[in-house]
Design a protein around this motif. Structure first.
Motif, short mmCIF file in Angstrom:
data_model
loop_
_atom_site.label_atom_id
_atom_site.label_comp_id
_atom_site.label_asym_id
_atom_site.label_seq_id
_atom_site.Cartn_x
_atom_site.Cartn_y
_atom_site.Cartn_z
N SER A 397 19.79 30.03 54.22
CA SER A 397 19.98 28.78 54.65
C SER A 397 20.01 27.85 53.64
O SER A 397 20.58 26.60 53.43
CB SER A 397 18.68 28.31 55.44
N GLU A 398 19.62 28.26 52.28
CA GLU A 398 19.85 27.32 51.03
C GLU A 398 21.01 27.67 50.21
O GLU A 398 21.46 26.45 49.58
CB GLU A 398 18.55 27.68 50.25
N CYS A 399 21.78 28.73 50.22
CA CYS A 399 22.76 29.16 49.40
C CYS A 399 22.56 28.61 47.99
O CYS A 399 23.14 27.76 47.27
CB CYS A 399 24.00 28.24 49.87
N VAL A 400 21.45 29.29 47.27
CA VAL A 400 21.00 28.66 46.19
C VAL A 400 21.62 29.33 44.85
O VAL A 400 21.64 28.78 43.74
CB VAL A 400 19.36 28.83 45.70
N GLY A 401 22.29 30.31 45.23
CA GLY A 401 23.19 31.31 44.11
C GLY A 401 24.25 30.72 43.96
O GLY A 401 24.70 29.67 43.37
N ASP A 402 25.42 31.64 44.24
CA ASP A 402 26.81 31.22 44.40
C ASP A 402 27.10 30.41 45.57
O ASP A 402 26.78 30.90 46.82
CB ASP A 402 27.77 32.42 44.28
N TYR A 403 27.65 29.49 45.68
CA TYR A 403 28.16 28.74 47.09
C TYR A 403 29.53 27.92 46.78
O TYR A 403 30.11 27.55 45.61
CB TYR A 403 27.03 27.85 47.53
N VAL A 404 29.98 27.43 48.00
CA VAL A 404 30.83 26.41 48.22
C VAL A 404 30.40 25.40 48.77
O VAL A 404 29.69 25.39 49.81
CB VAL A 404 32.24 26.86 48.84
N VAL A 406 31.11 21.46 50.65
CA VAL A 406 32.17 20.77 51.12
C VAL A 406 31.42 19.38 51.55
O VAL A 406 30.82 19.50 52.55
CB VAL A 406 32.90 21.44 52.25
N ASP A 407 31.78 18.48 51.15
CA ASP A 407 31.25 17.11 51.19
C ASP A 407 29.89 17.12 51.35
O ASP A 407 29.30 16.69 52.37
CB ASP A 407 31.82 16.45 52.51
N GLY A 408 29.00 17.94 50.60
CA GLY A 408 27.64 18.04 50.51
C GLY A 408 27.02 19.19 51.29
O GLY A 408 26.06 19.30 51.31
N ASN A 409 27.93 19.88 52.31
CA ASN A 409 27.42 20.96 52.92
C ASN A 409 27.83 22.33 52.36
O ASN A 409 28.88 22.49 51.98
CB ASN A 409 27.91 20.81 54.42
N ARG A 410 26.56 23.08 52.10
CA ARG A 410 27.01 24.34 51.38
C ARG A 410 27.49 25.56 52.25
O ARG A 410 26.75 25.61 53.25
CB ARG A 410 25.67 24.73 50.71
N LEU A 411 28.14 26.37 51.63
CA LEU A 411 28.63 27.59 52.41
C LEU A 411 28.47 28.82 51.58
O LEU A 411 28.63 28.60 50.29
CB LEU A 411 30.21 27.68 52.83
N CYS A 412 28.00 29.84 52.20
CA CYS A 412 27.91 31.11 51.31
C CYS A 412 27.89 32.21 52.44
O CYS A 412 27.71 31.86 53.55
CB CYS A 412 26.86 31.20 50.41
N GLY A 413 28.05 33.52 51.67
CA GLY A 413 28.23 34.69 52.46
C GLY A 413 29.45 35.19 52.76
O GLY A 413 30.44 34.97 51.93
N ARG A 414 29.56 36.08 53.62
CA ARG A 414 30.93 37.00 53.92
C ARG A 414 31.54 36.87 55.19
O ARG A 414 32.42 37.41 55.56
CB ARG A 414 30.74 38.42 53.60
#
Length: 852
Positions: A397-404, A406-414
């Motif tokens: 939920s936090e995406c605190v490590g590596d992330y993308v 988009v306009d302030g909304n973080r995405l991470c995972g596979r």
């Protein structure tokens, strides 16, 4: 993992003849006697007195025992608290008031020793300000120096040793972690961490962590360190590679340094280790010391993901650790350097359509990277971004490590492949961040402008904002990743109407696969009712009769998938053992379970398992080297690669008869390449052979491709290894059910009418029901043919793949040759599977002609 030492446990044992009512004889001395009573009758008159005496003695003994046990426990735990263990921590100091010199690379130089002494003094000062660290600190060793980055003029890598009581280990770890600087300005870090005398070093950053305990195993008997300057391209190989497996119980380090303002690229050409990373593994660090906070990756086994890694600066460390058992071929990796500003990170994107990706995609992105893209399209339009590939960091939920972002909304995972995100203006900002450790493949994305009132002009808009052609709506295939194109559909006459409301192509009815998702398309497929079992011979029996130890079907099919095999009269549905007896079990050969009394079902099973395994075709993907060791390339004089083939043993190959017809029927026209991965690029594993015999099937029909099979005998045997290995041949009764996954491999064209590719390709297909296949194909499909493909289209064998293998893997991971690439109607056409020679129909012919 190293075997653990075992301890014997001892307990008190009561002798069999010992009277439990007597007081204990602690020394077991037979000379000790108890006084006899003077008057037995008197004692008999006072039983209460005797009982009281023994109770008193018992209480006294119990009190003594309790005192002894209490003392032992106190002594034990006091001693336990004094037991100390050695703890090693690896870290780095960023030093701003020192400049890196060439002499700092040489541990024997005066400059290295002088600066190392200052670093040791500084570490002593840092630890002295923490009660836990100062109490248990025993000393430090500087391992290396490198150029710093940012405010760090030079980076010092060190190892610190502590001796700590067992109960205090957690406190020590917490104290070390407290040295990590907070996320604030460098000046703030210095003020918080270090109250330094002016005559010591100006430390601008501290990174530390516990040393990986696998690096300090007492079983490691061979430790070695190699320093490499990466000014020119070069390679690193594990010891013995490729001629022998790597040695046991070794710990090897390769320190790589590039020129200033450059980064290092390390790409693995081959990587084959033991599957268990607790035993054998490689680990790469974005530093010159094995610091866990700077670990980029850990690999073992036979990985198939991207194996190209980049440093954030001009240093990198590669380590290899092995244990004493199961040694494997190892690795070969190529290194090079490239400017720090390479990689295409961020920027302004203009125009109504374009694409972008993480730095160096499809290689793994480098650590400590920050990129920002600003997209701006025409003023009256909005922006839509679709991520075609996405592997960034760990989901959360936090995406605190590596992330993308988009306009302030973080995405991470596979699991974000094909994710579509839209804006509510003509601008969009996309940010990519990677931290200091554990990198990933990254992403590739495409952006496009759209009119807000018509986001998918001329197309169907999926609920996830994807746009697809309207012809794909309600066609039975899920073209939107969320299946929204198949909802609220009115089924056509040619379709199956599923109970769940979906519409599926009629050709999928009764093909052995649950395409509806609720099994609607597989109901009422024969004369058997829903409560009956359909035998392979067409009979119907009660479901309750399966696996009851009786041949209720008459062909044994009701007992063919049971734990225990049933002896049966031989038929076309039973497996024949070496003794001539037959068993009911389906596909018993080489499944690591001996079902025949003579063990013949497990004989000749040195095939189909890729040595050292962990366990372009149209629409396929590049394969890894050694992934398909039974794949062969057949070259004809003046034509290069013409067909594929499969390795049967060290001397014989199997291919298609149509590959060796007419002008290609002479043995002296052929050159065979085994262990080949890239056309035109041979290496130490590639073997070339001539052909001395070609045996095409005597009933091959060139017009219909019936009996399309041929054998080739090599002029000399080949050495079998991890790159050249035979595939298993199925018995005549082996069953490849509809819907089973299979793999096609080859160097054929990736599009119909296209040219062959250089790198061996692979693609997954599934076995297609013969009745369905015959209804789909214009030309005749005989019983000696097997159909496989993806009926949605786009995945198929094509020109240049002919003669190659159709590989099916059994539950134990062993590969069997289900078919030989034969013919098809086009390449990758929707609703047109590929047609293969069915090997089970030719098993006896192969044995007769080659002895295999």
């Amino acid at each position: 993992m190293d075997p653990m030492e075992s301890e014997q446990k001892f307990g008190l044992k009561q002798e069999a003849n010992e009277d439990p009512l007597l007081p204990p004889n602690p020394d077991g001395d037979p000379s000790i006697e108890f006084l006899q009573a003077s008057d037995n009758n008197e004692l008999e008159k006072e039983p209460g007195r005797r009982r009281t005496m023994w109770i008193g003695l018992g209480l006294l003994a119990s009190a003594a025992a309790l005192t002894l046990v209490t003392g032992l426990l106190v002594w034990h735990f006091h001693l336990r608290s004094d037991v100390r263990v050695k703890k090693l921590y690896i870290g780095s100091l960023g030093i701003s008031n020192q400049a890196f010199l060439a002499e700092h690379e040489d541990p024997s130089s005066h400059q290295f020793k002088k600066l190392a002494d200052l670093v040791n003094q500084q570490l002593h000062l840092i630890y002295s300000k923490n009660l836990v660290l100062s109490k248990y600190f025993r000393g430090s060793t500087v391992q290396a120096f490198s150029e710093g980055d940012g405010s760090d003029g030079i980076m010092a890598y060190y190892e610190s040793e502590f001796e700590v009581p067992v109960p205090q280990q957690t406190s020590l770890d917490e104290a070390i972690e407290s040295l990590e600087p907070p996320e604030e300005s460098q000046q703030g870090r210095q003020g918080r961490l270090l109250l330094k005398p002016k005559d010591l070093l100006d430390v601008s950053s501290v990174t530390s962590g516990a040393l990986d305990p696998r690096l300090t195993k007492t079983s490691i008997s061979d430790r070695d360190l190699t320093n490499i300057h990466v000014r020119k391209e070069g390679l690193i190989q594990s010891p013995g590679f490729p001629d022998t497996s790597y040695p046991p119980n070794i710990y090897r380090q390769w320190r790589l340094r590039a020129d200033p303002q450059h980064r290092i690229r390390l790409s693995f050409h081959t990587l084959i280790l033991e599957d268990d990373c607790q035993h054998d593994f490689i680990k790469i660090y974005d530093s010159l010391a094995p610091m866990e906070p700077r670990a980029l990756t850990e690999q073992c086994g036979y990985p198939f993901n991207s194996l190209s890694f980049l440093s954030s600066g001009n240093v990198m460390l590669l380590t290899l650790v092995t244990n004493k058992e199961k040694n494997f071929p190892g690795f070969r990796a190529f290194y090079s350097q490239l400017p720090l500003n390479d990689g295409g990170c961020g920027g302004a994107l203009r125009g109504d359509k374009g694409s972008f990706s993480s730095p160096f995609y499809p290689e793994n992105y480098p650590p400590r990277t920050s990129c920002v893209w600003t997209i701006e399209v025409s003023a009256e339009k909005f922006v839509k971004v679709q991520f075609h590939e996405f592997s960034v960091g760990s989901p959360g939920s936090e995406c605190v490590g590596d992330y993308v972002e988009v306009d302030g909304n973080r995405l991470c995972g596979r699991k974000l492949k094909n994710t579509v995100i839209t804006s509510e203006s003509n601008k969009m900002t996309i940010k990519f961040e990677s931290n200091a450790s554990y990198v990933d493949l990254g992403f590739t994305a495409q952006y496009e402008a759209f009119v807000p009132t018509n986001p998918c002009p001329g197309k169907f808009q999926c609920r996830n904002n994807m746009c697809i052609n309207t012809t794909l709506q309600c066609d039975g295939w899920s073209d939107c990743d969320d299946r929204s194109d198949e909802h609220n559909c009115k089924c056509k006459e040619s379709q199956v109407k599923c109970k769940n409301g979906l519409c599926k192509p009629g050709i999928w009815r009764c093909d052995g696969m649950d395409d509806c998702g609720d099994n609607t398309d597989e109901e009422n497929c024969g004369k058997c009712s829903g409560t009956q079992f359909s035998c392979r011979n067409g009979r119907c029996i009660s479901e309750n009769l399966k696996c009851n130890g009786q041949n209720d079907c008459g062909d044994g099919s009701d007992e063919s998938r049971c734990l225990k095999s049933l002896p049966l009269p031989c038929s076309e549905f039973t497996f024949s053992c070496g003794t001539g007896s037959c068993i009911s079990k389906q596909n018993p050969e080489c499944d690591d379970v001996s079902d025949c009394e003579d063990g013949s079902d497990e004989a000749d099973c040195s095939c189909g398992i890729r040595p050292f395994q962990s366990s372009r075709i149209v629409g396929g993907e590049i394969s890894r080297e050694g992934e398909w060791p039974w794949q062969v390339s057949l070259h004809a004089t003046g034509f290069g690669h013409v067909c594929g083939a499969s390795v049967l043993n060290a001397r014989w190959l199997l291919t298609a008869a149509h590959c060796v017809q007419d002008k290609f029927s002479q043995t002296d026209q052929w050159q065979v390449f085994l262990g080949l991965h890239v056309q035109g690029q041979t290496n130490e594993w590639t073997v070339s052979r001539k052909v001395i015999k070609i045996i095409a099937h005597e009933d091959y029909e060139p017009r219909t491709y019936d009996n399309d099979i041929a054998l080739m005998e090599l002029d000399a045997s080949v050495a079998l290894n991890q790159h050249i290995w035979p595939i298993c041949l199925p018995s005549p009764t082996y069953d490849f059910p509809s819907g089973q996954e299979a793999w096609i491999t080859g160097w054929g064209a990736t599009t119909e009418g296209g040219s062959s590719v250089s790198v061996l390709q692979k693609a997954a297909v599934r076995i297609v029901n013969s009745t369905v296949c015959k209804s789909l194909m214009t030309d005749d499909v005989t019983d000696r043919m097997l159909c496989a493909g993806v009926l949605t289209g786009g995945v198929d064998a094509c020109q240049g793949d002919s003669g190659g293998p159709l590989t099916v893997t059994n539950p134990g991971g062993r590969a069997f040759l289900a078919g030989v690439v034969s013919w098809g109607e086009g390449c990758g056409v929707r609703g047109k599977p590929g047609v293969y020679t069915r090997i089970t129909k030719f098993r006896n012919w192969i044995k007769e002609k080659s002895g295999v």
